[in-house]
Design a protein around this motif. Structure first.
Motif, mmCIF file in Angstrom:
data_model
loop_
_atom_site.group_PDB
_atom_site.id
_atom_site.type_symbol
_atom_site.label_atom_id
_atom_site.label_comp_id
_atom_site.label_asym_id
_atom_site.label_seq_id
_atom_site.Cartn_x
_atom_site.Cartn_y
_atom_site.Cartn_z
ATOM 1 N N GLN A 65 -0.263 31.425 -10.736
ATOM 2 C CA GLN A 65 -1.092 32.619 -10.936
ATOM 3 C C GLN A 65 -1.557 33.142 -9.599
ATOM 4 N N LEU A 66 -1.490 34.459 -9.452
ATOM 5 C CA LEU A 66 -2.009 35.143 -8.279
ATOM 6 C C LEU A 66 -2.968 36.214 -8.769
ATOM 7 N N VAL A 67 -4.189 36.207 -8.268
ATOM 8 C CA VAL A 67 -5.195 37.161 -8.713
ATOM 9 C C VAL A 67 -5.764 37.884 -7.504
ATOM 10 N N GLU A 68 -5.499 39.195 -7.434
ATOM 11 C CA GLU A 68 -6.016 40.011 -6.330
ATOM 12 C C GLU A 68 -7.417 40.527 -6.654
ATOM 13 N N SER A 69 -8.181 40.775 -5.618
ATOM 14 C CA SER A 69 -9.502 41.391 -5.746
ATOM 15 C C SER A 69 -9.833 42.104 -4.444
ATOM 16 N N GLY A 70 -10.870 42.939 -4.500
ATOM 17 C CA GLY A 70 -11.342 43.591 -3.291
ATOM 18 C C GLY A 70 -10.968 45.052 -3.144
ATOM 19 N N GLY A 71 -10.173 45.573 -4.074
ATOM 20 C CA GLY A 71 -9.827 46.984 -3.994
ATOM 21 C C GLY A 71 -11.011 47.868 -4.343
ATOM 22 N N GLY A 107 -12.611 54.094 6.754
ATOM 23 C CA GLY A 107 -13.327 52.924 6.293
ATOM 24 C C GLY A 107 -12.470 51.687 6.238
ATOM 25 N N SER A 108 -13.065 50.604 5.718
ATOM 26 C CA SER A 108 -12.400 49.310 5.667
ATOM 27 C C SER A 108 -12.541 48.680 4.285
ATOM 28 N N LEU A 109 -11.559 47.861 3.956
ATOM 29 C CA LEU A 109 -11.588 47.029 2.762
ATOM 30 C C LEU A 109 -10.932 45.701 3.091
ATOM 31 N N ARG A 110 -11.349 44.661 2.387
ATOM 32 C CA ARG A 110 -10.711 43.354 2.525
ATOM 33 C C ARG A 110 -10.217 42.903 1.161
ATOM 34 N N LEU A 111 -8.918 42.771 1.042
ATOM 35 C CA LEU A 111 -8.318 42.285 -0.196
ATOM 36 C C LEU A 111 -8.187 40.768 -0.141
ATOM 37 N N SER A 112 -8.346 40.142 -1.293
ATOM 38 C CA SER A 112 -8.135 38.703 -1.420
ATOM 39 C C SER A 112 -7.124 38.446 -2.527
ATOM 40 N N CYS A 113 -6.428 37.326 -2.415
ATOM 41 C CA CYS A 113 -5.465 36.920 -3.432
ATOM 42 C C CYS A 113 -5.643 35.422 -3.639
ATOM 43 N N ALA A 114 -6.184 35.048 -4.788
ATOM 44 C CA ALA A 114 -6.396 33.642 -5.107
ATOM 45 C C ALA A 114 -5.174 33.098 -5.829
ATOM 46 N N ALA A 115 -4.632 31.999 -5.312
ATOM 47 C CA ALA A 115 -3.404 31.427 -5.850
ATOM 48 C C ALA A 115 -3.672 30.092 -6.526
ATOM 49 N N TYR A 147 -5.421 36.891 2.425
ATOM 50 C CA TYR A 147 -6.287 38.038 2.693
ATOM 51 C C TYR A 147 -5.497 39.181 3.320
ATOM 52 N N LEU A 148 -6.043 40.386 3.149
ATOM 53 C CA LEU A 148 -5.543 41.550 3.883
ATOM 54 C C LEU A 148 -6.756 42.366 4.299
ATOM 55 N N GLN A 149 -7.071 42.309 5.576
ATOM 56 C CA GLN A 149 -8.148 43.131 6.130
ATOM 57 C C GLN A 149 -7.560 44.483 6.501
#
Length: 124
Positions: free
Chosen positions: A3-9, A16-24, A80-82
């Motif tokens: 399972q891969l679950v993205e968040s942070g959008g 501006g800035s955003l930081r995406l995360s992906c929990a595996a 992560y994706l900063q």
């Protein structure tokens, strides 16, 4: 089961800035390279960034080089994706994916598990 679950959008203004995360979960995270892809409305999914198994090597789409940073924390099984200096053309659904091996690959067919995606919208 992997399972891969993205968040942070979200919605952000240009610049501006955003930081995406992906929990595996479901496989040994540190055994595989990882990548971020995105898909804008009416366009094909495109490669954004990738990182090797250890985090020691990264690769970026030319248009995000210098603005985006991919990283991973193998102890937390998280990718992560900063994203800094965001532009309206960065608007898309962003997906994380696991590669089939330890080294960086670009083509989407070489990734075997995908998250559900997280929406990033950049307003002008």
């Amino acid at each position: 089961q992997v399972q891969l679950v993205e968040s942070g959008g979200g919605l952000v203004q240009a610049g501006g800035s955003l930081r995406l995360s992906c929990a595996a979960s479901g496989r040994t995270f540190s055994n595989y390279a990882m990548g971020w892809f995105r898909q804008a409305p009416g366009k094909e999914r495109e490669f954004v960034a990738a990182i090797n198994w250890s985090g020691g090597s990264t690769y970026y789409l030319d248009s995000v080089q210098g603005r985006f940073t991919i990283s991973r924390d193998n102890a937390k099984n998280t990718l992560y994706l900063q994203m800094n200096s965001l532009k309206p053309e960065d608007t898309a659904v962003y997906y994380c994916a696991t590669a089939q091996g330890t080294t960086i690959v670009v083509h989407s067919t070489l990734y075997d598990y995908w998250g559900q995606g997280t929406q990033v919208t950049v307003s002008s």
